[in-house]
Motif scaffolding. Structure first.
Motif, mmCIF file in Angstrom:
data_model
loop_
_atom_site.group_PDB
_atom_site.id
_atom_site.type_symbol
_atom_site.label_atom_id
_atom_site.label_comp_id
_atom_site.label_asym_id
_atom_site.label_seq_id
_atom_site.Cartn_x
_atom_site.Cartn_y
_atom_site.Cartn_z
ATOM 1 N N ASN A 190 0.342 -1.329 0.218
ATOM 2 C CA ASN A 190 -0.242 0.291 0.360
ATOM 3 C C ASN A 190 0.982 1.209 0.094
ATOM 4 O OD1 ASN A 190 0.284 0.671 2.574
ATOM 5 N ND2 ASN A 190 -0.554 -1.046 3.039
ATOM 6 N N PHE A 191 0.395 2.687 -0.237
ATOM 7 C CA PHE A 191 1.241 4.082 -0.302
ATOM 8 C C PHE A 191 0.976 4.282 0.489
ATOM 9 C CE2 PHE A 191 1.503 2.729 -4.980
ATOM 10 C CZ PHE A 191 2.761 2.795 -4.588
ATOM 11 N N GLN A 192 0.489 3.676 1.353
ATOM 12 C CA GLN A 192 0.443 4.929 2.758
ATOM 13 C C GLN A 192 1.362 4.912 4.311
ATOM 14 O OE1 GLN A 192 -2.843 2.508 5.290
ATOM 15 N NE2 GLN A 192 -3.821 2.429 2.437
ATOM 16 N N GLU A 193 1.629 5.522 4.651
ATOM 17 C CA GLU A 193 2.765 6.101 5.473
ATOM 18 C C GLU A 193 3.236 4.763 6.375
ATOM 19 O OE1 GLU A 193 2.611 9.566 8.023
ATOM 20 O OE2 GLU A 193 4.755 10.147 7.617
ATOM 21 N N VAL A 194 4.782 4.891 5.542
ATOM 22 C CA VAL A 194 4.911 3.197 6.418
ATOM 23 C C VAL A 194 5.024 3.986 8.187
ATOM 24 C CG1 VAL A 194 7.711 2.712 6.801
ATOM 25 C CG2 VAL A 194 6.233 2.726 4.887
ATOM 26 N N ALA A 195 5.800 4.924 8.216
ATOM 27 C CA ALA A 195 6.049 4.855 10.478
ATOM 28 C C ALA A 195 4.653 6.158 10.405
ATOM 29 C CB ALA A 195 7.396 6.325 10.034
ATOM 30 N N LEU A 196 4.453 5.416 12.154
ATOM 31 C CA LEU A 196 3.340 6.299 12.216
ATOM 32 C C LEU A 196 3.004 7.271 13.173
ATOM 33 C CD1 LEU A 196 1.792 2.488 12.474
ATOM 34 C CD2 LEU A 196 1.058 3.952 11.048
ATOM 35 N N GLY A 197 4.477 7.255 13.176
ATOM 36 C CA GLY A 197 4.569 8.689 13.923
ATOM 37 C C GLY A 197 4.584 7.889 15.746
ATOM 38 N N TYR A 198 5.294 8.706 17.226
ATOM 39 C CA TYR A 198 5.156 8.435 18.373
ATOM 40 C C TYR A 198 4.156 8.509 19.162
ATOM 41 C CZ TYR A 198 10.342 8.062 18.847
ATOM 42 O OH TYR A 198 11.331 7.576 18.821
ATOM 43 N N THR A 199 3.051 8.308 20.049
ATOM 44 C CA THR A 199 2.387 8.571 20.228
ATOM 45 C C THR A 199 2.510 9.831 21.647
ATOM 46 O OG1 THR A 199 2.471 6.814 22.334
ATOM 47 C CG2 THR A 199 1.528 6.644 20.630
ATOM 48 N N GLU A 200 1.590 9.890 22.278
ATOM 49 C CA GLU A 200 2.346 11.242 23.014
ATOM 50 C C GLU A 200 3.172 10.695 24.127
ATOM 51 O OE1 GLU A 200 -0.762 13.756 25.286
ATOM 52 O OE2 GLU A 200 0.298 14.817 26.382
ATOM 53 N N THR A 201 3.115 9.437 24.465
ATOM 54 C CA THR A 201 3.886 9.163 25.732
ATOM 55 C C THR A 201 5.133 8.348 25.507
ATOM 56 O OG1 THR A 201 1.693 7.868 26.249
ATOM 57 C CG2 THR A 201 3.742 6.570 27.683
ATOM 58 N N MET A 202 5.041 7.939 24.293
ATOM 59 C CA MET A 202 6.565 7.670 23.359
ATOM 60 C C MET A 202 7.474 8.678 23.461
ATOM 61 S SD MET A 202 5.228 4.971 20.526
ATOM 62 C CE MET A 202 5.016 3.833 20.432
ATOM 63 N N ALA A 203 6.628 10.335 22.912
ATOM 64 C CA ALA A 203 7.143 10.827 22.577
ATOM 65 C C ALA A 203 7.676 11.870 24.200
ATOM 66 C CB ALA A 203 6.488 12.291 22.153
ATOM 67 N N GLU A 214 10.866 9.443 24.994
ATOM 68 C CA GLU A 214 12.377 9.864 24.394
ATOM 69 C C GLU A 214 12.351 11.115 24.545
ATOM 70 O OE1 GLU A 214 13.817 8.005 22.199
ATOM 71 O OE2 GLU A 214 14.808 9.649 21.714
ATOM 72 N N ALA A 215 11.562 12.455 24.606
ATOM 73 C CA ALA A 215 12.594 13.516 24.976
ATOM 74 C C ALA A 215 13.106 13.442 26.956
ATOM 75 C CB ALA A 215 11.118 14.914 25.827
ATOM 76 N N SER A 216 12.515 12.410 27.417
ATOM 77 C CA SER A 216 13.423 12.325 28.578
ATOM 78 C C SER A 216 15.018 12.310 28.331
ATOM 79 C CB SER A 216 12.521 11.703 29.440
ATOM 80 O OG SER A 216 12.619 10.595 29.400
ATOM 81 N N ARG A 217 15.032 11.559 27.318
ATOM 82 C CA ARG A 217 16.359 10.993 27.191
ATOM 83 C C ARG A 217 17.055 12.292 27.062
ATOM 84 N NH1 ARG A 217 17.320 7.786 22.351
ATOM 85 N NH2 ARG A 217 19.022 7.332 23.749
ATOM 86 N N CYS A 218 16.726 13.230 26.240
ATOM 87 C CA CYS A 218 18.137 14.290 26.083
ATOM 88 C C CYS A 218 18.160 14.934 27.543
ATOM 89 C CB CYS A 218 16.518 15.470 25.749
ATOM 90 S SG CYS A 218 17.891 17.212 25.344
ATOM 91 N N ILE A 275 8.383 19.976 24.700
ATOM 92 C CA ILE A 275 7.769 18.641 25.102
ATOM 93 C C ILE A 275 7.772 18.199 25.967
ATOM 94 C CG2 ILE A 275 7.836 16.095 24.437
ATOM 95 C CD1 ILE A 275 9.417 17.247 22.070
ATOM 96 N N LYS A 276 8.763 17.919 27.052
ATOM 97 C CA LYS A 276 9.336 17.699 28.976
ATOM 98 C C LYS A 276 8.418 18.087 29.376
ATOM 99 C CE LYS A 276 14.152 16.675 29.008
ATOM 100 N NZ LYS A 276 15.434 17.391 28.891
ATOM 101 N N GLN A 277 7.720 19.283 29.234
ATOM 102 C CA GLN A 277 6.572 20.423 29.487
ATOM 103 C C GLN A 277 5.196 20.459 29.613
ATOM 104 O OE1 GLN A 277 8.016 24.551 29.486
ATOM 105 N NE2 GLN A 277 10.310 23.507 30.431
ATOM 106 N N LYS A 278 4.712 18.824 28.907
ATOM 107 C CA LYS A 278 3.728 19.511 27.430
ATOM 108 C C LYS A 278 3.613 20.437 26.349
ATOM 109 C CE LYS A 278 2.422 15.335 30.605
ATOM 110 N NZ LYS A 278 1.135 14.552 31.127
ATOM 111 N N ASP A 279 4.605 21.053 26.378
ATOM 112 C CA ASP A 279 4.210 22.326 25.897
ATOM 113 C C ASP A 279 4.550 22.179 24.633
ATOM 114 O OD1 ASP A 279 3.435 24.833 24.591
ATOM 115 O OD2 ASP A 279 5.353 25.723 25.716
ATOM 116 N N TYR A 280 3.689 21.113 23.611
ATOM 117 C CA TYR A 280 3.832 20.981 22.109
ATOM 118 C C TYR A 280 3.797 22.370 21.176
ATOM 119 C CZ TYR A 280 2.744 17.013 24.643
ATOM 120 O OH TYR A 280 2.772 15.486 25.738
#
Lengths: 282, 473
Positions: B21-34, B37-41, B66-71
């Motif tokens: 199919n031609f739909q996007e391969v990578a689906l993107g992070y959920t908020e939890t994942m983001a 991941e942000a906490s690793r910085c 992101i860490k402050q949830k201020d997206y």
């Protein structure tokens, strides 16, 4: 959107339209082409410019209904518009320094040959035009050619009008009779142009051919319109959209060009039938 | 708290599903994942990642938000530096840019922060929840023309528009986006994302004129006559390169530009397309860049039974973005490395000269290569192994071996100097040999990346602003 100002049926399958595109009209020169899309989601097709009216801002196109896109275009009327219209593309036909020219047009190719013949006529060159059609019903632009040619010969394959036979017959006669042409310019089906080149070759008259390969962007980006030239024993690739559409007829690999032109024949036939059915139901 | 040594994995469509199919391969992070991941910085002081970004996005700042949830705040940080966050988060080669500089890499067995994935999360969050301001910045009285609506032109136009310049973009094709719409496939960069970025520019007051080919419809000189005070040329890399081997004129041989344009821009991948493309069968893609990966994976999705990548060097030198290579491998693309085509063979039916298969591709003949001494580019030069020729039976061949800059503008612009390869010669600021004419992106460098083109557009916008802001509007 680009409004269709006038529409004229030249014969059952050949239609002339004048389309409002002021920027293109201002710049276009004989031999150049445009790319159009009939509607959103439509394919991009190249059509050679058949004339312009810079004051009015219109560009004349003449097309033969050969497939789905030209069929859809045929159903557009004056007052309606086409989605996209971009140009002028390609290099203009070289006319400088040519005093005696023979224009050889075949079928709808005559529509493209006409502005070239007119340009030569305007610059005072002696213009001989040979235009060929399958039969009388398909004849177009005879009066227009008469007006810009010192001599006009009309040929039909079946003899229903003008002289009987194909365009190479009178060309050969004239060349054999020693008529001094500086240049032969031929525009029409590939097979016809191939034979025009073959007819001219023994006499060494330069032949310019106008190629009309499959194209998408028309600006040199896709390379789909590539043409192979045999130049000094080497095979050279050129892009018809930016290097052409005019090429030295003696260099063109016509067989490859004809083969490539049929690349999507099945798809095109099917799409054409589907489009015709749609319009029939409508 | 110990830092997780691994990046949060990117959720993707399963390879066996997405290959069809031609739909996007990578689906993107959920908020939890983001958030994870942000906490690793580490939010380190020297911020090496910022220097690794061609447009200098203040990376630790947006990750802190992101860490402050201020997206939305994170989005605003990115937007100060980049006009196309949703695009860059998807197509940048982060592993050689920002992420390659990440301080975490100095620790044993640590993966860098997933900066690109976080950027995409923020951009996608903004498009779903963010508020667009429809305010056009106050007019500063200056007019600038931009040639080409690709990454460099869009960036240049966006930066200038934000400063109050009245910008008109001239685009040769019928749709804005350049390589983002004709080149990069839907499954890697959905076209609605590009359309949204273009709409954003229009809201800033940028005029978009499609179907205008600068060098043909209008010349650069005419743009100045029309009242533009500066011109930015971002016309991209035009002419596709071929190998000049026998058989490239056969039916079924494409440049990658043509193949991808048919599929992407002209939507030949859809069910009832108006533009044809050869589908199915066996496909060989020649080249090892991102474009080659895109073409190969497009072929698969168009229904090919077998897709080869033919590349003359080894996996180590393969220039494509790592993630794309991994995705391609997962999807079953057959990599034939250290191989180089020598000719393409066609069908010939001696019995029937009208056989429609005549002149179609039948196979590709290759020779095996080995790596010799490093060449000028520092990569080891591939050398043919004599007598190692072999053939692969294929129906379609796609040449993805680069492009040369488009000659249309050069031909009609007096005094515009180009280099040996046809690239426009510019200063560090992007100024060409013609006064008030700037250039950037592939038109200058030849085929390169989206982000480097954006960087060039940004640099030129800065220089144009410095040149014009001193003048009365």
């Amino acid at each position: 959107m680009y409004p269709i100002i006038r529409k004229r049926i030249l014969n059952p399958t050949v239609i002339q339209m004048e389309i409002e595109a002021p920027l293109v009209a201002r710049k276009a020169r004989p031999g150049q082409f445009i790319i159009l899309r009939v509607n959103e989601e439509g394919e991009r097709i190249p059509l050679t410019i058949a004339g312009t009216n810079p004051e009015e801002g219109t560009v004349k196109i003449i097309f033969q209904v050969v497939g789905a896109t030209t069929e859809a275009l045929k159903h557009k009327e004056a007052g309606e518009a086409v989605q996209d219209f971009a140009g002028p593309l390609g290099m203009a036909t070289e006319t400088e320094g040519i005093e005696r020219v023979c224009i050889v047009g075949g079928g709808v190719g005559c529509a493209i040959a006409l502005p070239v013949a007119e340009a030569f006529h305007r610059q005072g060159a002696e213009v001989t035009s040979i235009i060929g059609f399958r039969n009388q019903d398909l004849l177009i632009l005879e009066d227009e050619f008469k007006a810009c040619s010192d001599e006009l010969i009309v040929m039909t394959d079946d003899g229903s009008y003008g002289r009987h036979g194909n365009v190479t017959v009178p060309l050969k006669e004239m060349l054999e009779a020693g008529k001094p042409f500086d240049r032969i310019i031929t525009i029409g089906p590939l097979i016809m142009m191939k034979f025009v080149v073959a007819a001219a070759k023994p006499f060494g008259v330069p032949v310019t051919v106008s190629m009309n390969p499959i194209m998408i962007d028309g600006t040199g980006m896709c390379g789909g319109c590539r043409i192979t030239l045999n130049r000094n024993g080497e095979r050279v690739t050129k892009f018809a959209c930016v290097d052409g559409p005019d090429f030295d007829g003696y260099e063109i690999d016509f067989d490859e060009a004809m083969s490539r032109g049929r690349m999507y024949a099945d798809f095109e036939r099917q799409a054409y039938e589907e489009t015709c059915n749609l319009f029939r139901q409508a | 708290m110990a830092v997780n040594p691994k990046k949060q994995a990117m959720p993707t469509q399963a390879p066996e599903v997405r290959a069809h199919n031609f739909q996007e391969v990578a689906l993107g992070y959920t908020e939890t994942m983001a958030l994870e991941e942000a906490s690793r910085c580490l939010n380190c002081k020297n911020r090496p990642c910022v220097a690794g970004c061609p447009v200098n996005i203040q990376i630790p700042d947006f990750i802190s938000r992101i860490k402050q949830k201020d997206y939305e705040g994170a989005y605003q940080v990115i937007q100060q530096s980049s006009s196309l966050p949703a695009v860059c988060g998807r197509v940048c080669p982060q592993e050689t840019q920002c992420e390659a500089q990440c301080t975490l890499l100095q620790r044993a067995k640590m993966e860098p922060v997933g900066i690109g994935r976080l950027e995409r999360f923020v951009a996608d969050w903004h498009s779903e929840h963010g508020q667009e301001t429809d305010q056009v910045p106050p007019d500063n009285g200056h007019r600038v023309a931009v040639v080409g609506a690709g990454p460099s032109g869009l960036t240049c136009a966006g930066d200038l528009a934000k400063k109050g310049y009245r910008v008109t973009i001239y685009e040769a094709l019928h749709t804005a986006g350049g390589v983002l719409v004709y080149g990069i496939p839907e499954f890697r960069l959905p076209k609605r994302i590009v359309a949204r970025e273009v709409e954003g520019l229009k809201k800033l007051g940028v005029q978009m004129e499609t179907n205008v080919i600068i060098g043909k419809t209008l010349t650069v000189d005419e743009l100045f006559e029309m009242g533009f005070e500066a011109v930015f040329i971002g016309s991209g890399a035009g002419l596709p390169n071929f190998m000049n081997i026998p058989g490239e004129g056969l039916k079924g041989v494409y440049s990658a530009n043509e193949y991808l344009t048919r599929s992407n821009l002209m939507k030949a991948y859809q069910e009832h397309p108006n533009t044809p493309i050869m589908k199915g069968g066996r496909v060989a893609v020649v080249g090892g860049g991102n474009v080659a990966m895109d073409a190969a994976r497009t072929a698969l999705r168009l229904g090919a039974d077998k897709v080869y990548i033919i590349y003359r060097r080894s996996m180590e030198e393969l220039p494509a973005r790592r993630e794309e290579v991994e995705h391609a491998e997962e999807e079953g693309i057959d990599f034939r490395l250290l191989c180089n085509p020598v000719r393409i063979l066609g069908w010939e039916n001696p019995e029937n000269p009208r056989d429609p298969q005549n002149g179609c591709v039948r196979a590709i003949e290759c020779v095996r290569m080995e790596l010799g001494e490093p060449d000028a580019s520092g990569r080891r030069r591939p050398v043919e192994i004599p007598g190692s020729d072999f053939t692969l039976e294929v129906d379609t061949v796609v040449m993805a071996i680069g492009t040369s800059p488009n000659p249309l503008i050069k031909k009609t612009t007096e005094g515009l100097e180009v280099n040996r390869r046809g690239g426009i010669i510019v200063t560090e600021d992007g100024l060409s040999s013609r006064a008030h004419v700037y250039a950037g992106g592939d038109a200058v460098t030849g085929a390169a990346t989206v982000i480097s083109a954006m960087g060039a557009g940004k640099t030129a916008a800065g220089a144009i602003d410095r040149e014009l802001s001193g003048r009365a509007g």
